[in-house]
Motif scaffolding. Structure first.
Motif, short mmCIF file in Angstrom:
data_model
loop_
_atom_site.label_atom_id
_atom_site.label_comp_id
_atom_site.label_asym_id
_atom_site.label_seq_id
_atom_site.Cartn_x
_atom_site.Cartn_y
_atom_site.Cartn_z
N GLY A 273 68.28 -24.53 -84.32
CA GLY A 273 67.57 -23.78 -83.30
C GLY A 273 68.41 -22.66 -82.71
O GLY A 273 67.91 -21.57 -82.43
N GLU A 274 69.69 -22.95 -82.52
CA GLU A 274 70.60 -21.93 -82.00
C GLU A 274 70.79 -20.82 -83.02
O GLU A 274 70.84 -19.64 -82.67
N TRP A 275 70.91 -21.20 -84.28
CA TRP A 275 71.07 -20.21 -85.36
C TRP A 275 69.84 -19.31 -85.46
O TRP A 275 69.95 -18.09 -85.56
N MET A 276 68.65 -19.91 -85.40
CA MET A 276 67.42 -19.13 -85.51
C MET A 276 67.25 -18.20 -84.32
O MET A 276 66.92 -17.02 -84.47
N GLY A 277 67.47 -18.73 -83.10
CA GLY A 277 67.32 -17.92 -81.91
C GLY A 277 65.86 -17.73 -81.52
O GLY A 277 64.94 -18.25 -82.15
N PHE A 278 65.66 -16.96 -80.47
CA PHE A 278 64.31 -16.64 -80.01
C PHE A 278 63.82 -15.37 -80.70
O PHE A 278 64.62 -14.58 -81.23
N PRO A 279 62.52 -15.13 -80.70
CA PRO A 279 61.97 -13.98 -81.45
C PRO A 279 62.39 -12.62 -80.90
O PRO A 279 62.21 -11.61 -81.59
N PHE A 280 62.94 -12.59 -79.69
CA PHE A 280 63.40 -11.31 -79.14
C PHE A 280 64.88 -11.06 -79.43
O PHE A 280 65.43 -10.04 -79.03
N HIS A 281 65.54 -11.99 -80.13
CA HIS A 281 66.95 -11.81 -80.48
C HIS A 281 67.10 -10.92 -81.72
O HIS A 281 66.26 -10.95 -82.63
N ALA A 282 68.17 -10.16 -81.74
CA ALA A 282 68.45 -9.30 -82.90
C ALA A 282 68.62 -10.15 -84.15
O ALA A 282 69.27 -11.20 -84.13
N GLY A 283 68.03 -9.69 -85.25
CA GLY A 283 68.17 -10.39 -86.52
C GLY A 283 67.25 -11.58 -86.70
O GLY A 283 67.33 -12.28 -87.72
N TYR A 284 66.37 -11.82 -85.72
CA TYR A 284 65.52 -13.01 -85.79
C TYR A 284 64.65 -13.02 -87.05
O TYR A 284 64.55 -14.04 -87.74
N LYS A 285 64.01 -11.91 -87.35
CA LYS A 285 63.07 -11.90 -88.48
C LYS A 285 63.77 -12.18 -89.81
O LYS A 285 63.19 -12.83 -90.70
N LYS A 286 64.99 -11.73 -89.93
CA LYS A 286 65.75 -12.01 -91.15
C LYS A 286 66.03 -13.51 -91.26
O LYS A 286 65.88 -14.10 -92.34
N ARG A 287 66.41 -14.13 -90.16
CA ARG A 287 66.68 -15.57 -90.17
C ARG A 287 65.38 -16.36 -90.36
O ARG A 287 65.36 -17.38 -91.05
N GLU A 288 64.30 -15.88 -89.77
CA GLU A 288 63.00 -16.52 -89.95
C GLU A 288 62.61 -16.54 -91.43
O GLU A 288 62.15 -17.57 -91.96
N SER A 289 62.80 -15.42 -92.11
CA SER A 289 62.45 -15.34 -93.53
C SER A 289 63.32 -16.26 -94.37
O SER A 289 62.84 -16.90 -95.32
N LYS A 290 64.60 -16.34 -94.03
CA LYS A 290 65.51 -17.21 -94.79
C LYS A 290 65.12 -18.68 -94.60
O LYS A 290 65.11 -19.46 -95.56
N TYR A 291 64.79 -19.05 -93.37
CA TYR A 291 64.36 -20.42 -93.10
C TYR A 291 63.11 -20.76 -93.90
O TYR A 291 63.02 -21.83 -94.53
#
Length: 219
Positions: free
Chosen positions: A49-67
């Motif tokens: 959860g910490e790695w993914m972060g909230f949707p307003f954090h920088a780089g979130y969409k990239k981490r979302e796609s990887k997950y």
């Protein structure tokens, strides 16, 4: 089972495991695939959860796609196992899915419906607020899929609260569409409701839909 994070999927999955079901925990399997990314420079482990972060954090969409990529891999591996053992599976299986299983694509969802009895753990409106507060206090990996947005001068917490309701409504429709059976919140909370009751509801619906195979259940 399928449903939002925090609705009791893992609780019931572990209860079924205690009764002899083989448990596939998607969160754990995804975490293993993400392991190289879940380390700080000093070697300590970062929670997903910490790695993914909230949707307003920088780089979130990239981490979302990887997950999501790893989630698709995990589900394909589980479904390949169920498919390979479809005719002679001598074990009961429970699949503890993530809340984002409904984003893995129609191909996977079709196979999930084919090889398992899909149980949806529905929630009530009053539970939504509890889930939001739990998410903010202790973030878990959450795929927003472009539902999150911020209005001009809107605070992050206010945007999360406003968009979380939209996310739940959108997901509920997808959960309902892909479920064989829905077990509502109040039924699950009834005094004395246990594994045998859970399996009875799942099995009766499974038979009514012509699913007479192994009682494999995605949770």
């Amino acid at each position: 089972m399928i449903g939002m994070a925090g609705t009791g999927k893992s609780y019931w999955a572990n209860k079924l495991a205690e009764h002899g079901f083989r448990l596939f925990c998607c969160d754990d399997l995804i975490s293993k695939k993400l392991a190289p990314l879940l380390k700080r420079p000093d070697g300590t482990i970062i929670r997903m959860g910490e790695w993914m972060g909230f949707p307003f954090h920088a780089g979130y969409k990239k981490r979302e796609s990887k997950y999501l990529k790893f989630e698709i891999e995990v589900l394909n591996e589980i479904l390949d196992y169920l498919e390979d053992h479809d005719n002679n599976l001598d074990e009961d299986v429970v699949v503890d899915t993530t809340g984002s299983v409904i984003y893995t694509g129609e191909g996977i969802l079709k196979r999930l419906r084919q090889y398992t009895t899909v149980v949806h753990l529905a929630i009530t409106p009053e539970v939504r607020e509890q889930l939001l507060r739990a998410y903010i206090f202790n973030p878990h990996p959450m795929l927003w899929r472009d539902i999150f947005s911020k209005k001009p001068n809107e605070a992050n917490d206010a945007a999360l609260e406003r968009c979380y309701l939209k996310l739940i409504i959108a997901r509920q429709q997808l959960y309902e569409r892909n479920a064989d059976v829905e077990i509502n919140y109040y039924t699950r909370r009834e005094e004395g409701f246990g594994v045998s009751d859970f399996l009875h509801l799942a099995a009766s619906t499974s038979r009514s839909k012509g699913k007479c195979k192994s009682p494999s259940i995605p949770l």
